[in-house]
Design an enzyme around this catalytic site. Structure first.
Site, short mmCIF file in Angstrom:
data_model
loop_
_atom_site.label_atom_id
_atom_site.label_comp_id
_atom_site.label_asym_id
_atom_site.label_seq_id
_atom_site.Cartn_x
_atom_site.Cartn_y
_atom_site.Cartn_z
CB THR A 56 -20.08 7.58 28.53
OG1 THR A 56 -19.45 8.70 27.90
CG2 THR A 56 -21.48 7.99 28.98
CE1 TYR A 75 -25.04 13.70 20.24
CE2 TYR A 75 -26.05 12.95 18.20
CZ TYR A 75 -24.93 13.19 18.96
OH TYR A 75 -23.70 12.91 18.45
CG HIS A 121 -24.32 3.13 18.43
ND1 HIS A 121 -23.23 3.75 18.96
CD2 HIS A 121 -25.25 4.10 18.22
CE1 HIS A 121 -23.47 5.05 19.06
NE2 HIS A 121 -24.68 5.28 18.63
N1 UFG Z 1 -31.37 -0.52 15.03
C1 UFG Z 1 -32.12 -1.68 15.11
N2 UFG Z 1 -31.99 -2.45 16.23
C2 UFG Z 1 -31.15 -2.12 17.26
C3 UFG Z 1 -30.39 -0.94 17.16
C4 UFG Z 1 -30.52 -0.15 16.02
O1 UFG Z 1 -32.89 -2.00 14.20
O2 UFG Z 1 -31.12 -2.86 18.25
C5 UFG Z 1 -31.48 0.31 13.81
C6 UFG Z 1 -31.90 1.73 14.10
O3 UFG Z 1 -33.29 1.83 14.19
C7 UFG Z 1 -31.29 2.48 12.92
C8 UFG Z 1 -30.03 1.67 12.59
O4 UFG Z 1 -30.20 0.41 13.22
O5 UFG Z 1 -32.16 2.41 11.82
C9 UFG Z 1 -28.77 2.31 13.15
O6 UFG Z 1 -29.00 2.63 14.52
P1 UFG Z 1 -27.85 3.15 15.49
O7 UFG Z 1 -28.47 3.35 16.83
O8 UFG Z 1 -26.67 2.25 15.39
O9 UFG Z 1 -27.42 4.53 14.86
P2 UFG Z 1 -28.32 5.79 14.50
O10 UFG Z 1 -28.36 5.85 13.02
O11 UFG Z 1 -29.62 5.83 15.18
O12 UFG Z 1 -27.52 6.99 15.17
C10 UFG Z 1 -26.14 7.15 15.06
C11 UFG Z 1 -25.61 7.81 16.33
C12 UFG Z 1 -26.19 9.16 16.50
C13 UFG Z 1 -25.98 9.95 15.27
C14 UFG Z 1 -26.47 9.23 14.08
C15 UFG Z 1 -26.14 9.98 12.85
O13 UFG Z 1 -25.98 7.04 17.43
O14 UFG Z 1 -25.57 9.80 17.56
O15 UFG Z 1 -25.87 7.95 14.00
O16 UFG Z 1 -26.38 9.22 11.72
F1 UFG Z 1 -26.65 11.12 15.38
#
Ligand code: UFG
Length: 321
Positions: free
Chosen positions: A37, A140, A186
């Protein structure tokens, strides 16, 4: 004192920024990355680069004699971890166990491990301290927690000096190194892809969360602040101990607030549409990072969301230019 270090995953987002900071601090770095990646051109030019599997490479490389390993290499897509758990148990847990055994075999004294807020699952309290229950809601997070448990026992039994850093939502860019995943999940990079025209709109995953504006809240931390914690962790690692620290700013921003910050930074209207919730997403994830502040003397210097987004935006634009 300058240290000789192996950085697994040093061609990835967080690993490349940490490598840059380590090299700037005068440390000697060998990056190991299989480029599954990561990107070869994301390896800092002052680091030596060995392309290969983290465990397999470490098993021979560590014989050269190193002061420590920073282990970033991992599979990190939450959705994929639910579809293909074996890839995560093998790619994360098995690889880390082999790395721990190789470190033991070659007498490598220090380990800094990339753990995650996903080890806590759906939190009972906010902000989340390190003493909170660890009940991951996805594979994960479960694999990262399993590795944390293994590290604790290796530290006690074999005198390893270990630190696990539990990242909240890492964002921003530093020194020409930033986030560019083939599969982007993300929020901030996705929103910025709308501003560059690579995407028509951003989908807001859920508007019915129990938060002020109904969208999910996260703690966004600048990748350079995160990297600084790794340098401090190396200094403070103690033989026979496994220290665990949350890394976040302690302030939550909603999905809508992030999109608004991106509109402000880019000047682009960034159309957004509400979509269903994404499975397994907690409503609020905010870090209590007092322990890192007290023990490591860590202090995030780039907590401002607009600043974080603006660094991510500058990186996105140079990558396009
Ligand atoms: N989100 C959207 N639209 C998108 C992408 C994300 O609304 O297109 C929202 C998600 O639902 C979430 C927030 O934006 O509520 C943040 O999402 P991310 O995917 O950026 O990050 P996450 O909080 O899901 O996860 C990240 C890492 C994980 C880690 C986690 C720990 O990707 O590996 O933070 O907090 F475990």
């Amino acid at each position: 004192k300058a240290l000789k270090l192996v950085v697994t995953g040093g061609a990835g987002y967080v690993g490349s920024v940490c490598t840059a900071r380590l090299v700037e601090a005068g440390h000697e770095v060998v990056v190991v990355d299989d480029l599954s990646t990561g990107h070869a051109d994301a390896v800092h030019p002052a680091a030596r680069f060995v392309e290969g599997d983290a465990a397999e490479t470490a098993e021979t490389l560590l014989a050269e004699g190193f002061d420590g390993v920073l282990h970033f290499a991992a599979k990190s897509l939450v959705g994929e971890s639910m579809q293909d758990p074996g890839k995560y148990w093998r790619g994360n847990v098995l690889t880390s166990l082999r790395l721990l055994d190789a470190m033991r075999a070659h007498g490598t004294p220090r380990l800094v491990f990339s753990s995650t807020a996903a080890t806590y699952g759906e939190p009972e309290q906010s902000p989340i301290p390190e003493t909170a229950p660890t009940l991951p809601t996805n594979t994960y997070g479960a694999t990262k927690l399993a590795i944390d448990h293994a590290i604790t026992t290796y530290a006690r039994a074999h005198g390893l000096a270990a630190v696990s850093l539990r990242y909240f939502n890492v964002a921003g860019a530093y020194g020409g190194f930033g986030e560019r995943h083939a599969t982007e999940t993300h929020l901030i990079p996705i929103v910025l892809q709308v501003a560059t025209g690579d995407r028509d709109q951003v989908q807001i995953y859920g508007e019915d969360y129990p938060t002020d504006d109904g969208t999910a809240v996260r703690d966004y931390i600048h990748v350079a602040d995160l990297a600084d914690a790794h340098l401090l962790a190396l200094e403070h690692a103690t033989a026979g101990e496994h220290q665990i620290y949350n890394l976040g700013n302690g302030t939550g921003f909603s999905v809508r607030q992030v999109i608004e910050a991106c509109r402000g930074v880019t000047g682009h209207p960034i159309p957004a549409a509400v979509a269903p919730r994404r499975a397994g997403d907690p409503a609020v994830l905010v870090a209590a990072s007092d322990r890192a502040r007290e023990d490591l003397g860590w202090k995030p210097e780039r907590a401002d969301l607009a600043g974080i987004v603006s660094d991510a935006w500058a990186f996105t634009q140079t990558r396009r230019g």
